[in-house]
Write a protein that holds these residues in place. Structure first.
Motif, PDB file in Angstrom:
ATOM      1  N   ALA A  22       9.790   2.740   6.718  1.00  0.00           N
ATOM      2  CA  ALA A  22       8.460   3.309   6.725  1.00  0.00           C
ATOM      3  C   ALA A  22       8.502   4.759   7.194  1.00  0.00           C
ATOM      4  O   ALA A  22       9.483   5.212   7.788  1.00  0.00           O
ATOM      5  N   GLY A  23       7.417   5.485   6.929  1.00  0.00           N
ATOM      6  CA  GLY A  23       7.318   6.860   7.379  1.00  0.00           C
ATOM      7  C   GLY A  23       6.849   7.786   6.296  1.00  0.00           C
ATOM      8  O   GLY A  23       6.271   7.364   5.286  1.00  0.00           O
ATOM      9  N   LEU A  24       7.122   9.076   6.476  1.00  0.00           N
ATOM     10  CA  LEU A  24       6.722  10.122   5.548  1.00  0.00           C
ATOM     11  C   LEU A  24       7.902  10.444   4.646  1.00  0.00           C
ATOM     12  O   LEU A  24       8.945  10.888   5.107  1.00  0.00           O
ATOM     13  N   LEU A  47       0.862  -1.181   0.000  1.00  0.00           N
ATOM     14  CA  LEU A  47       0.000   0.000   0.000  1.00  0.00           C
ATOM     15  C   LEU A  47       0.892   1.222   0.000  1.00  0.00           C
ATOM     16  O   LEU A  47       1.734   1.385   0.893  1.00  0.00           O
ATOM     17  N   LEU A  48       0.747   2.074  -1.014  1.00  0.00           N
ATOM     18  CA  LEU A  48       1.492   3.328  -1.079  1.00  0.00           C
ATOM     19  C   LEU A  48       0.499   4.466  -0.913  1.00  0.00           C
ATOM     20  O   LEU A  48      -0.476   4.570  -1.660  1.00  0.00           O
ATOM     21  N   LEU A  49       0.730   5.298   0.081  1.00  0.00           N
ATOM     22  CA  LEU A  49      -0.130   6.454   0.338  1.00  0.00           C
ATOM     23  C   LEU A  49       0.555   7.713  -0.169  1.00  0.00           C
ATOM     24  O   LEU A  49       1.789   7.780  -0.214  1.00  0.00           O
ATOM     25  N   ILE A  50      -0.233   8.705  -0.550  1.00  0.00           N
ATOM     26  CA  ILE A  50       0.347   9.940  -1.077  1.00  0.00           C
ATOM     27  C   ILE A  50      -0.441  11.142  -0.576  1.00  0.00           C
ATOM     28  O   ILE A  50      -1.684  11.109  -0.527  1.00  0.00           O
ATOM     29  N   ALA A  68       3.249  10.806  10.083  1.00  0.00           N
ATOM     30  CA  ALA A  68       4.580  10.193  10.069  1.00  0.00           C
ATOM     31  C   ALA A  68       4.697   9.135  11.155  1.00  0.00           C
ATOM     32  O   ALA A  68       5.219   8.032  10.926  1.00  0.00           O
ATOM     33  N   ALA A  69       4.191   9.458  12.356  1.00  0.00           N
ATOM     34  CA  ALA A  69       4.252   8.500  13.468  1.00  0.00           C
ATOM     35  C   ALA A  69       3.400   7.276  13.164  1.00  0.00           C
ATOM     36  O   ALA A  69       3.806   6.133  13.432  1.00  0.00           O
ATOM     37  N   ILE A  89       4.295   6.950   3.148  1.00  0.00           N
ATOM     38  CA  ILE A  89       3.482   8.066   2.667  1.00  0.00           C
ATOM     39  C   ILE A  89       4.389   8.979   1.849  1.00  0.00           C
ATOM     40  O   ILE A  89       5.363   9.539   2.358  1.00  0.00           O
ATOM     41  N   LEU A  90       4.072   9.117   0.582  1.00  0.00           N
ATOM     42  CA  LEU A  90       4.805  10.021  -0.301  1.00  0.00           C
ATOM     43  C   LEU A  90       4.209  11.411  -0.135  1.00  0.00           C
ATOM     44  O   LEU A  90       3.075  11.670  -0.538  1.00  0.00           O
ATOM     45  N   ASP A  91       4.970  12.321   0.457  1.00  0.00           N
ATOM     46  CA  ASP A  91       4.486  13.674   0.729  1.00  0.00           C
ATOM     47  C   ASP A  91       4.804  14.573  -0.466  1.00  0.00           C
ATOM     48  O   ASP A  91       5.934  15.003  -0.653  1.00  0.00           O
ATOM     49  N   ALA A  92       3.777  14.867  -1.275  1.00  0.00           N
ATOM     50  CA  ALA A  92       3.960  15.713  -2.465  1.00  0.00           C
ATOM     51  C   ALA A  92       3.289  17.066  -2.304  1.00  0.00           C
ATOM     52  O   ALA A  92       3.142  17.802  -3.284  1.00  0.00           O
ATOM     53  N   GLY A  93       2.881  17.403  -1.075  1.00  0.00           N
ATOM     54  CA  GLY A  93       2.157  18.652  -0.843  1.00  0.00           C
ATOM     55  C   GLY A  93       2.892  19.882  -1.342  1.00  0.00           C
ATOM     56  O   GLY A  93       2.305  20.750  -1.980  1.00  0.00           O
ATOM     57  N   GLN A  94       4.182  19.973  -1.038  1.00  0.00           N
ATOM     58  CA  GLN A  94       4.996  21.078  -1.555  1.00  0.00           C
ATOM     59  C   GLN A  94       5.521  20.663  -2.930  1.00  0.00           C
ATOM     60  O   GLN A  94       6.665  20.261  -3.091  1.00  0.00           O
ATOM     61  N   SER A  95       4.667  20.786  -3.923  1.00  0.00           N
ATOM     62  CA  SER A  95       4.990  20.267  -5.257  1.00  0.00           C
ATOM     63  C   SER A  95       6.219  20.920  -5.863  1.00  0.00           C
ATOM     64  O   SER A  95       6.904  20.314  -6.695  1.00  0.00           O
TER      65      SER A  95
END
Length: 408
Positions: A402-404, A307-310, A340-341, A350-356
């Motif tokens: 694992a993590g952000l 499972l990959l979250l974004i 993250a926790a 979790i792939l953090d793409a918020g700051q594109s």
């Protein structure tokens, strides 16, 4: 002769003239509007056409695409091993963005909130165990999806539409249909279609096809793909969904550079749609959703998948503006810390793409504050896979970091 009869006669002539113009427009757009309400027959025909040609299309209405997407998912089922869930913020994710061996269908749908998307993913894991090498699920904090309780959503079932599937949107009142028939987009679309008919070598046949045909003529998109319009609006623009389920967004214009600051300024106002759920939840993600995500990640690993979250990309500079706001920054930082926790505890990524902008995305790769075009997503995934993203998300080991994930 008094002026009153003259004025009355003028008003009557003007009213008759307006009626003579508007009545044909109303009748034609009403007939075309009936087509835009959708129906199972159109859904199945559009799906069959796309399966045969791999072209661009959709079944009306464009904004209620679950029946069409469901039909396409089950048509593609024998040849895919990955699914993209979520709302329209994930619709720009294409097959080309994934490593070899990962064959996707983008099942994201307009307005599909996290509890429903999560339910869809749970259903697919349970119904087709062992098939899914990868499931990708967005966590939209900016739209408030991670903060809302799932209490109103029961078990979600994913099924291909059939003859017993109800029409999308249910019954539509006559007054709504007439208002829609005289709306500016419908009127502009009608005159554009009529202009094409006049230029057609067979105008009568073209008019009959517009009013009574199920689908329009096949044409070519700029990238060479075939396209066919099963609705009468946005005809000839390559608007709709590709074979992999991704959306073209061809009916929308990119964000102009001169509007970026205005859009961001409006987004960080506490009463904006991007801030209201963040404030209401105090930045704390919904615990019930995280519990279900934990089980989904476990079920995927047990079945040999991942499972990959974004966190979907936002307009460049928008998330930074949130983090610069005295009121909103602590709340968003709380959200990121909690996610993250949770990811570390659940052994999830979790792939953090918020700051594109950290991935190289620019304003012209967005159609609004939260809908990125494929060019931006391509940059994000290219950066992710290059930074050992394959090992992070897909490697067959339970000891993944694992993590952000954020780019260096």
């Amino acid at each position: 002769m008094s002026e009153q009869p003259i004025h009355r006669r003028y008003v009557m002539i003007f009213a008759v003239a307006c009626l003579a113009i508007l009545l044909p427009v109303l009748v034609l757009n009403y007939l075309l509007g009936l087509r835009s309400l959708g129906g199972v027959a159109v859904v199945l025909e559009a799906s069959r056409w796309q399966q045969e040609t791999r072209g661009v299309t959709y079944a009306p209405p464009l904004s209620a695409n679950r029946p069409f997407k469901s039909a396409r998912l089950f048509d593609r089922l024998p040849e895919i091993n990955a699914v993209v869930f979520g709302s329209s913020t994930a619709m720009s994710i294409t097959q080309e963005m994934f490593p070899p061996g990962v064959s996707i269908y983008n099942f994201s749908q307009t307005g599909n909130e996290l509890p429903v998307s999560l339910g869809e993913a749970e259903f697919m894991v349970q119904s087709y165990p062992g098939q899914w090498k990868l499931m990708l699920l967005p966590l939209d904090w900016a739209l408030g999806f991670v903060f809302r309780p799932p209490t109103a959503v029961g078990a979600v079932t994913v099924a291909a539409p059939d003859a017993h599937t109800p029409q999308v949107g249910g019954e539509v009142r006559l007054t709504q249909q007439l208002q829609d028939a005289l709306s500016l987009p419908r009127v502009k679309n009608l005159f554009s279609s009529l202009a094409q008919i006049v230029r057609s070598p067979a105008p009568v046949a073209a008019l009959q096809a517009l009013l009574f045909g199920t689908g329009g003529e096949i044409y070519r998109c700029p990238d060479g793909r075939p396209a066919r319009d099963f609705d009468t609006i946005f005809r000839g623009t390559c608007t709709g969904f590709r074979y992999d389920g991704s959306a073209t967004f061809a009916n929308l214009e990119p964000v102009p550079v001169q509007r970026v600051e205005t859009l961001i300024g409006s987004a960080v106002v506490p009463s904006s749609k991007y801030a209201i759920d963040l404030i209401k939840a105090g930045g704390v993600p919904q615990p019930q959703l995280l519990e279900r995500l934990t089980r989904l990640a476990q079920d995927q690993r047990a079945a040999g998948g991942r499972l990959l979250l974004i966190l979907p990309p936002l307009l460049p500079g928008m998330e930074r503006a949130f983090l610069a706001s005295p009121r909103l920054a602590p709340l968003l930082m709380q959200t990121k810390r909690d996610l993250a926790a949770w990811a570390q505890k659940a052994n999830a990524v979790i792939l953090d793409a918020g700051q594109s902008e950290r991935y190289g995305c620019i304003a012209a790769e967005f159609v609004d504050e939260h809908h990125a075009l494929p060019a931006c997503y391509a940059r994000i995934f290219a950066r992710f896979w290059a930074a050992d993203g394959y090992q992070l998300a897909l490697a067959p080991t339970t000891k993944i970091p694992a993590g952000l994930y954020v780019p260096d």
